[in-house]
Design an enzyme around this catalytic site. Structure first.
Site, PDB file in Angstrom:
ATOM      1  N   ASP A 218      39.233  18.435  17.355  1.00  0.00           N
ATOM      2  CA  ASP A 218      38.993  18.025  15.964  1.00  0.00           C
ATOM      3  C   ASP A 218      37.720  17.209  15.900  1.00  0.00           C
ATOM      4  OD1 ASP A 218      39.787  14.908  16.020  1.00  0.00           O
ATOM      5  OD2 ASP A 218      41.094  16.043  17.351  1.00  0.00           O
ATOM      6  N   ASP A 220      37.605  14.206  14.414  1.00  0.00           N
ATOM      7  CA  ASP A 220      38.106  12.872  14.084  1.00  0.00           C
ATOM      8  C   ASP A 220      38.172  12.686  12.559  1.00  0.00           C
ATOM      9  OD1 ASP A 220      39.271  10.533  15.074  1.00  0.00           O
ATOM     10  OD2 ASP A 220      37.412   9.424  14.889  1.00  0.00           O
TER      11      ASP A 220
HETATM   12  N1  ADE Z   1      40.594  12.279  16.794  1.00  0.00           N
HETATM   13  C1  ADE Z   1      41.316  11.832  17.824  1.00  0.00           C
HETATM   14  N2  ADE Z   1      41.442  10.506  18.044  1.00  0.00           N
HETATM   15  C2  ADE Z   1      42.155  10.050  19.095  1.00  0.00           C
HETATM   16  N3  ADE Z   1      42.788  10.841  19.968  1.00  0.00           N
HETATM   17  C3  ADE Z   1      42.685  12.169  19.788  1.00  0.00           C
HETATM   18  N4  ADE Z   1      43.200  13.201  20.490  1.00  0.00           N
HETATM   19  C4  ADE Z   1      42.799  14.339  19.890  1.00  0.00           C
HETATM   20  N5  ADE Z   1      42.043  14.065  18.792  1.00  0.00           N
HETATM   21  C5  ADE Z   1      41.954  12.721  18.713  1.00  0.00           C
END
Ligand code: ADE
Ligand SMILES: CSC[C@H]1O[C@H](OP(=O)(O)O)[C@H](O)[C@@H]1O
Length: 298
Positions: A218, A220
Site C-alpha cells: 500500500d 500508507d
Molecule cells: N502502511 C502501513 N503502515 C504500517 N505497517 C504496514 N504494513 C503494511 N502496510 C503498512
C-alpha cells in the site's frame, strides 16, 4: 553445532509475516513448541526441508494471525531459533511504501531502520544476567550476505525490487496519520512497518544474521493519490503475492552455502550466558502472564 532430526543441522531460520503461515513447498520434519526463558514463542516452530536445507520456520503473528504486532514475544522467538542452532534468519514483512519508487507490489531489501515503536522489550542485556553491561553496535542491522541471496532470487524471477530501503517501524496496531507519514518521509524513511523492530537487533545480540524481504502492499496514507491503507487492502495484495514471496524465500535458502557465517557483533561469552539460561517451563510462563504454548506434534 546443534543437530536435529537424525543429525540434520538447522542453520537457517525463516520468520514470515502477515498472510504467510506455512511453507507449502517444504517437507515438514517436526513441529515443536519450545519453551524459552522469555515465555512462549508466537506459535509452533516447524523444522522443514526447503531446497535440501533444514530450516526452522515461525509465523510471527501466530496461528490465524492471532498476535498483533505490539504483542509479539520477539525475545522468545529469536531465543528459540538460536537455541535450535539457527545462524541466519530470513524474514518477510508487508510494508507501506512512502515514496515514488516504493510503489505497491515492489519488493524491498531493507537495509536501515528507524525505530518509532514504544514499549517493546528490545534487548537480552537488561542487567538480569551476569553478562556485564553490553551495547550492540547497530549501525548496519541487516546482514549483507543474506540480503545478497534475496537479491539474486528476486533478480532470477524478474520481480520488481529496490535493493535498499529504510524502514520506519511504528507500534501499531493503528496505521499512521497523514502528518506522521509526512514526518517519517522527511526523516528519511522509504517504507513503513509494524514488525521490523526489534527482530533485527535481537538477532544481532545473539550473533545471528538477519535479513528482511519486504513487500509493499500500500501507499500508507495515500501520497500517490491512492486510498489510505486498510488491513483488508494489505491482506488482498499479500494473497496475490504469496507465491512470489514463498518462492523468493525458498530460492534464497537454496543458494545459501554451508559456509554462511553471521556477523559476530556481540561477545560470544555474553551470548553463551543468555543462551545457557534455564527454561522455566509452562507453569512459569503462566505466572508471567503468557498463555500456555500449544501441544507438541510430530
Ligand atoms: N502502511 C502501513 N503502515 C504500517 N505497517 C504496514 N504494513 C503494511 N502496510 C503498512
Ligand atoms: C494487516 S496490516 C498490518 C500488519 O501487517 C504487517 O505485518 P508483517 O510485517 O508481519 O507482515 C504490519 O507490520 C502489521 O503487523
Amino acid at each position: 553445532m546443534k543437530q536435529h532430526e537424525g543429525g540434520r543441522q538447522v542453520r537457517i531460520g525463516i520468520i514470515t509475516g502477515s498472510g504467510t503461515e506455512r511453507l507449502p513447498g517444504a517437507q515438514v520434519l517436526a513441529t515443536m513448541t519450545p519453551d524459552t526463558p522469555y515465555g512462549p514463542t508466537s506459535g509452533p516452530i516447524t523444522l522443514a526441508e526447503v531446497s535440501g536445507r533444514t530450516v526452522a520456520f515461525l509465523a510471527r503473528h501466530g496461528a490465524g494471525h492471532s498476535l498483533p504486532p505490539q504483542q509479539i514475544n520477539y525475545r522468545a522467538n529469536l531465543w528459540a531459533l538460536k537455541s535450535l542452532g539457527v545462524e541466519g534468519i530470513i524474514s518477510s514483512s508487508a510494508v507501506g511504501g512512502l515514496r515514488p519508487g516504493y510503489a505497491p507490489e515492489t519488493f524491498v531489501l531493507t537495509n536501515q531502520l528507524i525505530d518509532r515503536s514504544t514499549g517493546r522489550i528490545d534487548t537480552y542485556f537488561d542487567g538480569s544476567r551476569p553478562t556485564g553491561v553490553r551495547h550492540l553496535p547497530a549501525s548496519d542491522p541487516f546482514c549483507s550476505t543474506l540480503r545478497r541471496h534475496l537479491q539474486q532470487a528476486l533478480t532470477a524471477r524478474g520481480l520488481p525490487f529496490q535493493a535498499q530501503g529504510t524502514v520506519v517501524v511504528i507500534n501499531g496496531p493503528r496505521f499512521s496519520t497523514r502528518a506522521e507519514s509526512a514526518w517519517y518521509v522527511s526523516g528519511g524513511a522509504d517504507i513503513i512497518s509494524m514488525t521490523q523492530y526489534p527482530e533485527p537487533v535481537l538477532a544481532a545480540e545473539l550473533n545471528m544474521g538477519f535479513a528482511n524481504l519486504a513487500y509493499v502492499t500500500d501507499s500508507d496514507t495515500g501520497h500517490d493519490g491512492s486510498a489510505p491503507v486498510t488491513a483488508e487492502a494489505v491482506f488482498g495484495r499479500l494473497k496475490a503475492a504469496q507465491p512470489h514471496i514463498l518462492a523468493v524465500l525458498e530460492a534464497a535458502v537454496s543458494t545459501l552455502d554451508e559456509g554462511y557465517r553471521a556477523p559476530q557483533l556481540m561477545d560470544p561469552e555474553a551470548v553463551r550466558i543468555i543462551m545457557d539460561q534455564p527454561v522455566p517451563g509452562p507453569s512459569a510462563n503462566a505466572a508471567l502472564g503468557f498463555e500456555p504454548a500449544p501441544a507438541v506434534s510430530r
